[in-house]
Design an enzyme around this catalytic site. Structure first.
Site, PDB file in Angstrom:
ATOM      1  N   TYR A 150       0.853  -1.204   0.000  1.00 10.86           N
ATOM      2  CA  TYR A 150       0.000   0.000   0.000  1.00 10.86           C
ATOM      3  C   TYR A 150       0.886   1.250   0.000  1.00 10.86           C
ATOM      4  O   TYR A 150       0.634   2.207  -0.747  1.00 10.86           O
ATOM      5  CB  TYR A 150      -0.909  -0.041   1.226  1.00 10.86           C
ATOM      6  CG  TYR A 150      -1.937   1.049   1.344  1.00 10.86           C
ATOM      7  CD1 TYR A 150      -3.086   1.045   0.546  1.00 10.86           C
ATOM      8  CD2 TYR A 150      -1.810   2.087   2.277  1.00 10.86           C
ATOM      9  CE1 TYR A 150      -4.064   2.034   0.681  1.00 10.86           C
ATOM     10  CE2 TYR A 150      -2.771   3.071   2.420  1.00 10.86           C
ATOM     11  CZ  TYR A 150      -3.899   3.040   1.617  1.00 10.86           C
ATOM     12  OH  TYR A 150      -4.860   4.016   1.739  1.00 10.86           O
ATOM     13  N   THR A 179     -13.905   5.549   7.633  1.00  6.09           N
ATOM     14  CA  THR A 179     -14.677   5.147   6.450  1.00  6.09           C
ATOM     15  C   THR A 179     -14.757   3.619   6.498  1.00  6.09           C
ATOM     16  O   THR A 179     -14.035   2.974   7.263  1.00  6.09           O
ATOM     17  CB  THR A 179     -13.978   5.554   5.142  1.00  6.09           C
ATOM     18  OG1 THR A 179     -12.801   4.754   5.006  1.00  6.09           O
ATOM     19  CG2 THR A 179     -13.632   7.029   5.101  1.00  6.09           C
TER      20      THR A 179
HETATM   21  N1  LIG Z   1      -9.974   5.579   5.198  1.00 10.08           N
HETATM   22  C1  LIG Z   1      -8.700   5.823   5.396  1.00 10.08           C
HETATM   23  O1  LIG Z   1      -8.194   5.699   6.524  1.00 10.08           O
HETATM   24  C2  LIG Z   1      -7.829   6.286   4.272  1.00 10.08           C
HETATM   25  C3  LIG Z   1      -6.619   6.921   4.612  1.00 10.08           C
HETATM   26  C4  LIG Z   1      -5.809   7.357   3.561  1.00 10.08           C
HETATM   27  C5  LIG Z   1      -6.183   7.174   2.253  1.00 10.08           C
HETATM   28  N2  LIG Z   1      -7.354   6.524   1.977  1.00 10.08           N
HETATM   29  C6  LIG Z   1      -7.698   6.359   0.565  1.00 10.08           C
HETATM   30  O2  LIG Z   1      -8.942   6.985   0.311  1.00 10.08           O
HETATM   31  C7  LIG Z   1      -9.532   6.398  -0.853  1.00 10.08           C
HETATM   32  C8  LIG Z   1     -10.992   6.102  -0.581  1.00 10.08           C
HETATM   33  O3  LIG Z   1     -11.049   5.154   0.464  1.00 10.08           O
HETATM   34  P1  LIG Z   1     -12.203   5.120   1.585  1.00 10.08           P
HETATM   35  O4  LIG Z   1     -11.515   5.258   2.890  1.00 10.08           O
HETATM   36  O5  LIG Z   1     -13.307   6.016   1.215  1.00 10.08           O
HETATM   37  O6  LIG Z   1     -12.592   3.579   1.467  1.00 10.08           O
HETATM   38  P2  LIG Z   1     -13.926   2.832   1.033  1.00 10.08           P
HETATM   39  O7  LIG Z   1     -13.556   1.390   1.059  1.00 10.08           O
HETATM   40  O8  LIG Z   1     -15.052   3.312   1.850  1.00 10.08           O
HETATM   41  O9  LIG Z   1     -14.166   3.315  -0.471  1.00 10.08           O
HETATM   42  C9  LIG Z   1     -13.381   2.872  -1.542  1.00 10.08           C
HETATM   43  C10 LIG Z   1     -14.286   2.711  -2.753  1.00 10.08           C
HETATM   44  O10 LIG Z   1     -13.453   2.330  -3.851  1.00 10.08           O
HETATM   45  C11 LIG Z   1     -14.141   1.305  -4.580  1.00 10.08           C
HETATM   46  N3  LIG Z   1     -13.187   0.473  -5.302  1.00 10.08           N
HETATM   47  C12 LIG Z   1     -12.304  -0.413  -4.779  1.00 10.08           C
HETATM   48  N4  LIG Z   1     -11.630  -1.025  -5.749  1.00 10.08           N
HETATM   49  C13 LIG Z   1     -12.091  -0.513  -6.926  1.00 10.08           C
HETATM   50  C14 LIG Z   1     -11.776  -0.752  -8.285  1.00 10.08           C
HETATM   51  N5  LIG Z   1     -10.858  -1.665  -8.645  1.00 10.08           N
HETATM   52  N6  LIG Z   1     -12.422  -0.039  -9.243  1.00 10.08           N
HETATM   53  C15 LIG Z   1     -13.381   0.864  -8.897  1.00 10.08           C
HETATM   54  N7  LIG Z   1     -13.723   1.118  -7.618  1.00 10.08           N
HETATM   55  C16 LIG Z   1     -13.082   0.432  -6.643  1.00 10.08           C
HETATM   56  C17 LIG Z   1     -14.861   0.507  -3.497  1.00 10.08           C
HETATM   57  O11 LIG Z   1     -15.910  -0.293  -4.036  1.00 10.08           O
HETATM   58  C18 LIG Z   1     -15.335   1.613  -2.574  1.00 10.08           C
HETATM   59  O12 LIG Z   1     -16.608   2.074  -2.951  1.00 10.08           O
HETATM   60  C19 LIG Z   1      -8.693   5.173  -1.175  1.00 10.08           C
HETATM   61  O13 LIG Z   1      -7.819   5.462  -2.237  1.00 10.08           O
HETATM   62  C20 LIG Z   1      -7.902   4.944   0.112  1.00 10.08           C
HETATM   63  O14 LIG Z   1      -6.690   4.254  -0.119  1.00 10.08           O
HETATM   64  C21 LIG Z   1      -8.181   6.092   2.943  1.00 10.08           C
END
Ligand SMILES: NC(=O)c1ccc[n+]([C@@H]2O[C@H](COP(=O)([O-])OP(=O)(O)OC[C@H]3O[C@@H](n4cnc5c(N)ncnc54)[C@H](O)[C@@H]3O)[C@@H](O)[C@H]2O)c1
Length: 258
Positions: free
Chosen positions: A159, A194
């Protein structure tokens, strides 16, 4: 509406719009006048966001697909051009987190999946979004990286590698398209409430426990709430924010001040 947050007449592509940050951002942009192309691999989640964004008054197109598939990235831009006459905003947000494992236990399939979704997903998005924005003489792209894109992330090496790559793509794209009026930035959130975190295998669903387990290294001693990240996303995409370009902004409760 305050011009700082007036997204009227703007059209935006958001990937990963079926959950978490993507769903919340879609609703905030909908409330502020944007037309939306929403995409996710999860059709059910996408339907919920679509209904909410339409209820807020937005014109919405939805596409179910995998961001790792280049044809999907191309289709999203084509749909925006056909229906909304182009794109002004793109948020490459879809992403996945791996199960925790030490680097000496790195699994080839997990690494491939991280590179496919978290890196190629952003790279293919940029490939089609940037020329489309340049054709309209401007636009704003926001790539969702992570604090794991700025430093080491114990037990999630794949990651961290993928999220560092997102920043490399962001900075390169910012350089290449600055003269065409396109801004490209990345946001780097700390752990946030989330589904990615709340439904993960190490979570019992208790925010207090997650604050203790994941938030203890942060000066605020807690993880972030979803909307604490989404408000920064809105600021980074604001039509009045015209000089911020090529940066990766930590939103981390002060972690990077240490
Ligand atoms: N939540 C955290 O702590 C956090 C921290 C830093 C970064 N992020 C990043 O934020 C972004 C959003 O994450 P989130 O926390 O909202 O998580 P989440 O799991 O709630 O949402 C992620 C969404 O991406 C979709 N997805 C996954 N794989 C996919 C694919 N191959 N094609 C299309 N859609 C796909 C999922 O179905 C989901 O709806 C991500 O890139 C994650 O790495 C999250």
């Amino acid at each position: 509406m305050d011009p700082l947050l007036d997204f009227g007449a703007k059209s935006a592509i958001i990937t990963g719009a079926g959950s978490g940050f993507g769903a919340a951002l879609a609703l905030e942009l909908a409330k502020r006048g944007a037309s939306l192309v929403l995409a996710d691999i999860n059709a059910e989640g996408l339907q919920v966001t679509e209904a909410e964004a339409k209820a807020a008054g937005a014109k919405v197109i939805c596409e179910v697909g995998n961001v790792a598939d280049e044809a999907h990235a191309k289709l999203l831009v084509e749909r925006a051009q056909q229906v909304f006459g182009g794109i002004d905003i793109a948020v490459n947000n879809a992403g996945i987190a791996p199960a925790p494992a030490a680097i000496d236990q790195l699994d080839a399939e997990v690494l491939d999946k991280q590179l496919d979704v978290n890196v190629k997903g952003v790279a293919y998005g940029l490939k089609y979004q940037l020329p489309a924005m340049a054709a309209k003489q401007g636009g704003a792209v926001l790539n969702v990286s992570s604090m794991a894109g700025l430093g080491g992330a114990p037990l999630v090496a794949s990651y961290a590698a993928a999220k560092h790559a997102v920043i490399g793509l962001t900075k390169t794209a910012a350089f290449e398209y600055a003269r065409q009026g396109v801004r490209v930035n990345a946001i780097c959130p700390f752990f946030t409430q989330t589904p990615m975190v709340m439904d993960s295998e190490f979570s019992t669903g208790s925010v207090e426990e997650l604050d203790k387990m994941l938030g203890r290294s942060s000066p605020m001693k807690r993880i972030a709430e979803r909307d604490e990240i989404v408000c920064v996303m809105l600021m980074m995409l604001s039509p009045k924010n015209t000089y911020m370009n090529g940066v990766a902004i930590p939103v981390d409760g002060g972690m990077s001040a240490l």
